[in-house]
Design a protein around this motif. Structure first.
Motif, short mmCIF file in Angstrom:
data_model
loop_
_atom_site.label_atom_id
_atom_site.label_comp_id
_atom_site.label_asym_id
_atom_site.label_seq_id
_atom_site.Cartn_x
_atom_site.Cartn_y
_atom_site.Cartn_z
N MET A 1 0.84 -1.18 0.00
CA MET A 1 0.00 0.00 0.00
C MET A 1 0.89 1.24 0.00
O MET A 1 1.97 1.21 0.57
N PRO A 2 0.44 2.31 -0.61
CA PRO A 2 1.21 3.56 -0.60
C PRO A 2 1.21 4.19 0.79
O PRO A 2 0.19 4.19 1.49
N ALA A 3 2.33 4.76 1.19
CA ALA A 3 2.48 5.33 2.53
C ALA A 3 1.48 6.45 2.80
O ALA A 3 0.85 6.48 3.86
N LEU A 4 1.34 7.37 1.86
CA LEU A 4 0.46 8.50 2.12
C LEU A 4 -0.99 8.06 2.26
O LEU A 4 -1.72 8.59 3.11
N ALA A 5 -1.42 7.10 1.47
CA ALA A 5 -2.79 6.57 1.61
C ALA A 5 -2.95 5.89 2.96
O ALA A 5 -3.98 6.05 3.63
N PHE A 6 -1.93 5.13 3.38
CA PHE A 6 -1.98 4.46 4.69
C PHE A 6 -2.09 5.49 5.81
O PHE A 6 -2.96 5.38 6.69
N LEU A 7 -1.24 6.51 5.79
CA LEU A 7 -1.26 7.53 6.85
C LEU A 7 -2.57 8.30 6.86
O LEU A 7 -3.09 8.65 7.93
N GLU A 8 -3.13 8.55 5.69
CA GLU A 8 -4.41 9.24 5.60
C GLU A 8 -5.53 8.40 6.22
O GLU A 8 -6.37 8.92 6.96
N GLU A 9 -5.54 7.10 5.93
CA GLU A 9 -6.56 6.21 6.50
C GLU A 9 -6.45 6.15 8.02
O GLU A 9 -7.45 6.19 8.74
N VAL A 10 -5.24 6.08 8.52
CA VAL A 10 -5.03 6.05 9.97
C VAL A 10 -5.50 7.35 10.60
O VAL A 10 -6.14 7.35 11.66
N ALA A 11 -5.22 8.48 9.93
CA ALA A 11 -5.65 9.77 10.45
C ALA A 11 -7.17 9.87 10.52
O ALA A 11 -7.72 10.58 11.37
N LYS A 12 -7.86 9.14 9.64
CA LYS A 12 -9.33 9.12 9.63
C LYS A 12 -9.89 8.07 10.58
O LYS A 12 -11.10 7.82 10.58
N ASP A 13 -9.02 7.42 11.35
CA ASP A 13 -9.40 6.35 12.28
C ASP A 13 -9.99 5.13 11.56
O ASP A 13 -10.77 4.38 12.15
N ALA A 14 -9.64 4.96 10.31
CA ALA A 14 -10.06 3.76 9.58
C ALA A 14 -9.22 2.58 10.08
O ALA A 14 -8.07 2.76 10.48
N PRO A 15 -9.78 1.38 10.08
CA PRO A 15 -9.00 0.23 10.56
C PRO A 15 -7.82 -0.06 9.62
O PRO A 15 -7.95 -0.01 8.40
N ALA A 16 -6.69 -0.31 10.22
CA ALA A 16 -5.49 -0.64 9.44
C ALA A 16 -5.29 -2.15 9.50
O ALA A 16 -5.09 -2.71 10.56
N HIS A 17 -5.37 -2.81 8.37
CA HIS A 17 -5.21 -4.26 8.29
C HIS A 17 -3.78 -4.57 7.88
O HIS A 17 -3.51 -4.91 6.72
N LEU A 18 -2.88 -4.45 8.82
CA LEU A 18 -1.46 -4.58 8.53
C LEU A 18 -0.92 -5.99 8.72
O LEU A 18 0.01 -6.39 8.03
N GLY A 19 -1.44 -6.70 9.69
CA GLY A 19 -0.86 -7.98 10.07
C GLY A 19 0.23 -7.77 11.11
O GLY A 19 0.52 -6.65 11.53
N ARG A 20 0.86 -8.85 11.48
CA ARG A 20 1.85 -8.81 12.55
C ARG A 20 3.18 -8.23 12.12
O ARG A 20 3.87 -7.59 12.89
N ARG A 21 3.56 -8.42 10.84
CA ARG A 21 4.88 -8.00 10.36
C ARG A 21 4.72 -7.06 9.16
O ARG A 21 4.10 -7.43 8.16
N VAL A 22 5.32 -5.88 9.26
CA VAL A 22 5.22 -4.87 8.21
C VAL A 22 6.63 -4.50 7.74
O VAL A 22 7.53 -4.35 8.56
N VAL A 23 6.78 -4.36 6.43
CA VAL A 23 8.01 -3.84 5.85
C VAL A 23 7.66 -2.53 5.16
O VAL A 23 6.71 -2.46 4.39
N VAL A 24 8.45 -1.50 5.46
CA VAL A 24 8.30 -0.19 4.82
C VAL A 24 9.49 0.01 3.90
O VAL A 24 10.63 -0.21 4.30
N ILE A 25 9.22 0.42 2.67
CA ILE A 25 10.26 0.68 1.69
C ILE A 25 10.44 2.18 1.56
O ILE A 25 9.50 2.90 1.22
N GLY A 26 11.64 2.67 1.85
CA GLY A 26 11.93 4.09 1.69
C GLY A 26 12.78 4.61 2.82
O GLY A 26 13.03 3.91 3.81
N GLY A 27 13.21 5.87 2.70
CA GLY A 27 14.07 6.45 3.71
C GLY A 27 13.70 7.88 4.08
O GLY A 27 14.44 8.55 4.79
N GLY A 28 12.56 8.34 3.62
CA GLY A 28 12.14 9.71 3.91
C GLY A 28 11.19 9.78 5.09
O GLY A 28 10.95 8.80 5.81
#
Length: 146
Positions: A1-28
């Protein structure tokens, strides 16, 4: 999933279906924000970045805070492929180890792919890569990507 879409959903208190292990790609900053947010949602988090820590564009204090909170950083690695199961769920991501080459236009040393591939088991992958085109990455993909 794209980071900005993920952060926007979390900011809206939408449920985040991430699972137990998450990998983030990037350095910014979006990568570090996504990692810290995922950690606070209860996931184990790894950030994969193709250069060294000193080359990360994220705010250094934020990166240090993320590490203190439990985010693991994998430096000198770039995504190779996402591995899924027969139902289309993420199972793992493979990353190619990089080494640093010549300096590029950004003033940082360009990551050069090696032959070594590492596999990281995960349930979700968050893409927090720049919005501009990376000419080195496009050259790696070949002329059809350019």
């Amino acid at each position: 999933m794209p980071a900005l879409a993920f952060l926007e959903e979390v900011a809206k208190d939408a449920p985040a279906h991430l699972g137990r292990r998450v990998v983030v790609i990037g350095g910014g900053n979006a990568a570090v924000d996504s990692a810290r947010t995922s950690l606070r949602k209860g996931s184990e988090v790894k950030v994969i970045y193709r250069r060294e820590r000193k080359d990360m564009p994220a705010i250094p204090e934020e990166t240090e805070a993320a590490q203190r909170e439990g985010v693991k950083f994998i430096f000198l690695a770039t995504p190779h492929r996402i591995v899924g199961d027969e139902n289309g769920n993420v199972k793992a991501i493979e990353a190619v180890k990089t080494k640093l080459g010549e300096f590029d236009a950004s003033g940082r040393r360009r990551p050069v792919l090696t032959e070594e591939i590492r596999r990281f088991e995960c349930d979700s992958v968050i893409l927090a890569v720049g919005e501009s085109v990376d000419p080195d990455f496009c050259a790696f993909l070949g002329p059809e990507a350019q």
